[in-house]
Scaffold this motif. Structure first.
Motif, PDB file in Angstrom:
ATOM      1  N   GLY A   1     -26.361 -22.085  63.852  1.00 13.62           N
ATOM      2  CA  GLY A   1     -26.800 -22.128  65.375  1.00 13.62           C
ATOM      3  C   GLY A   1     -26.052 -21.025  66.318  1.00 13.62           C
ATOM      4  O   GLY A   1     -26.587 -20.309  67.130  1.00 13.62           O
ATOM      5  N   VAL A   2     -24.769 -21.206  65.984  1.00 13.44           N
ATOM      6  CA  VAL A   2     -24.051 -20.244  66.802  1.00 13.44           C
ATOM      7  C   VAL A   2     -24.120 -18.651  66.455  1.00 13.44           C
ATOM      8  O   VAL A   2     -24.352 -17.998  67.484  1.00 13.44           O
ATOM      9  CB  VAL A   2     -22.568 -20.447  66.908  1.00 13.44           C
ATOM     10  N   PHE A   3     -24.260 -18.396  65.310  1.00 15.37           N
ATOM     11  CA  PHE A   3     -24.587 -17.035  64.797  1.00 15.37           C
ATOM     12  C   PHE A   3     -26.014 -16.648  65.484  1.00 15.37           C
ATOM     13  O   PHE A   3     -26.091 -15.532  65.709  1.00 15.37           O
ATOM     14  CB  PHE A   3     -24.734 -16.904  63.447  1.00 15.37           C
ATOM     15  N   LEU A   4     -27.009 -17.599  65.327  1.00 17.25           N
ATOM     16  CA  LEU A   4     -28.107 -17.229  65.990  1.00 17.25           C
ATOM     17  C   LEU A   4     -28.335 -16.870  67.365  1.00 17.25           C
ATOM     18  O   LEU A   4     -29.084 -15.940  67.800  1.00 17.25           O
ATOM     19  CB  LEU A   4     -29.241 -18.352  65.595  1.00 17.25           C
ATOM     20  N   THR A   5     -27.413 -17.847  68.180  1.00 18.92           N
ATOM     21  CA  THR A   5     -27.156 -17.451  69.346  1.00 18.92           C
ATOM     22  C   THR A   5     -26.592 -15.944  69.882  1.00 18.92           C
ATOM     23  O   THR A   5     -27.217 -15.379  70.640  1.00 18.92           O
ATOM     24  CB  THR A   5     -26.405 -18.486  70.133  1.00 18.92           C
ATOM     25  N   ALA A   6     -25.674 -15.733  68.948  1.00 19.99           N
ATOM     26  CA  ALA A   6     -25.019 -14.232  68.980  1.00 19.99           C
ATOM     27  C   ALA A   6     -26.276 -13.307  68.763  1.00 19.99           C
ATOM     28  O   ALA A   6     -26.161 -12.101  69.415  1.00 19.99           O
ATOM     29  CB  ALA A   6     -24.054 -14.202  68.196  1.00 19.99           C
TER      30      ALA A   6
END
Length: 426
Positions: A111-116
């Motif tokens: 999810g953090v990668f997708l946010t980035a």
């Protein structure tokens, strides 16, 4: 004294606009690099985060959703503050998203990668909404499509380097079969996945620094303002009023399907090639994808000059028909022949985005920026079509059947080109 000598055609890029054109062209390279790296991330995150094909395709969903959300705000920002301010804002978001990859790898949360990726795409949405129309009006109307194809040629350079950088610095080359993974202890698997996730940190931090340097250079450079002829000036209309132009609406729909096809083919090319030519390692296939994207660059450079001899819509129709045949071959054939067919689609994709874009905003005058916003919103196709392809693969099995979806998308491009040709004959 009368003369029968025809006037020389206007140059694709006028000398007075050369510096601005060159700087904006670097932006095409920069967003191509980010998009091309996504195709490597799909493969890498399947390993590092233990994802299925359908789950990993959410990388493209987050990325192109950012484009969709950015397009209208970018168009409004252009109207209020101009192209340069919009470009600088976009570069700021691009850099911020790239730097977010470092903490994302530390926590190993998809999810953090997708946010980035979403933040990067917001920045790229602002860049594309500003850069495409700016290039198209940065000179004579007759050469707008050729000029946009020339600028988009440098997209090809970034697209080539993306898989190369990904193959060298993101993909580790360490692959384990399901049996080998099952034989590992939980601690061994966790250690391996941690090392795989960490490979993205260095490349994305480097990209963030490079984007910051580019922003400084653009901030210190004067961009020429574009004055439209009085005949092209219209009263101020609602932002949505531009949708009264039928060709623009058709271009928006067509761009949705084209971008979906492009992203889908490139996203799953590595998986497709690995299944059809299992003797190739993942790095070798990444370099093979880079070669395919080199054909995109060749196609755009040649397309910029072919369009001075062949009507853009006619060339678009020819290239769309070629890709329908090639995707059909990828669906029905197997082995290296199927890989070669899919590999070659990049050449015929080359002129599609800039040509659809230029034909869509043609004759919009002061509504060009508004039309551009909707055309960039249509990039949401890249968020929706790849997951559909992933679901087809997961439900039916294999990667052959999924390539029927891009084939149908190229049929939409062919239909648009035919309609424009009929319209221009009237």
């Amino acid at each position: 004294m009368p003369t029968d000598v025809a006037a020389a055609p206007p140059p694709i890029v006028e000398r007075r606009y050369a510096v601005a054109f060159a700087l904006v062209t670097t932006l095409f390279f920069s967003w191509a690099l980010a998009a091309a790296l996504n195709d490597v991330l799909i493969r890498q995150f399947q390993k590092a985060l233990d994802l299925t094909r359908a789950q990993s395709s959410l990388i493209q969903t987050a990325f192109y959703l950012g484009y969709f959300c950015a397009a209208i705000p970018a168009g409004l920002l252009i109207r209020r503050y101009g192209y340069k301010a919009t470009i600088l804002f976009g570069l700021g978001c691009y850099a911020a998203g790239a730097f977010l990859f470092y903490p994302a790898a530390e926590v190993q949360r998809f999810g953090v990668f997708l946010t980035a990726l979403y933040v990067i795409a917001i920045g790229l949405g602002f860049l594309e909404t500003a850069s495409n129309p700016y290039v198209s009006i940065l000179g004579a109307k007759e050469t707008a499509s050729a000029r946009l194809n020339l600028a988009q040629s440098f997209y090809g350079v970034g697209a080539i380097l993306g898989p190369v950088i990904g193959g060298l610095f993101v993909l580790s080359g360490v692959e384990h079969s399901p049996a080998a993974l099952s034989a590992m202890t939980a601690a061994e698997r966790a250690t391996w996945r941690t090392s795989e996730a960490a490979t993205v940190q260095g490349p994305y931090v480097a990209i963030g620094i490079a984007v910051c340097l580019l922003a400084v250079l653009i901030a210190r450079t004067r961009f020429p303002s574009i004055e439209r002829p009085l005949a092209e000036r219209t009263e101020v209309r609602s932002f949505w009023a531009v949708l009264r132009h039928q060709r623009l609406v058709r271009a928006v729909v067509t761009q949705f399907f084209y971008v979906g096809a492009q992203v889908g083919v490139w996203s799953f090319f590595i998986d497709f090639a690995k299944t059809q030519a299992p003797q190739l390692g993942e790095r070798s296939v990444a370099f093979l994808l880079s070669g395919s994207l080199a054909m995109l660059m060749v196609g755009r450079f040649s397309g910029a000059f072919l369009q001075s001899r062949i009507a853009p819509a006619r060339l678009l129709a020819i290239y769309a028909a070629a890709n329908i045949v090639l995707c059909g071959a990828a669906v029905t054939l197997s082995g290296e022949v199927a890989v070669a067919a899919l590999w070659l689609t990049s050449f015929f994709m080359s002129i599609m985005f800039p040509t659809i874009f230029a034909l869509g905003v043609e004759d919009l005058g002061e509504e060009t920026e508004n039309g551009s916003s909707f055309l960039i919103m249509s990039i949401i196709g890249g968020a929706l079509i790849p997951p559909a392809m992933g679901l087809v693969s997961d439900r039916i099995g294999g990667v052959h059947h999924m390539m029927a979806i891009p084939m149908l998308c190229f049929a939409v491009v062919l239909g648009f080109a035919v309609l424009v040709l009929r319209e221009k004959r009237r």
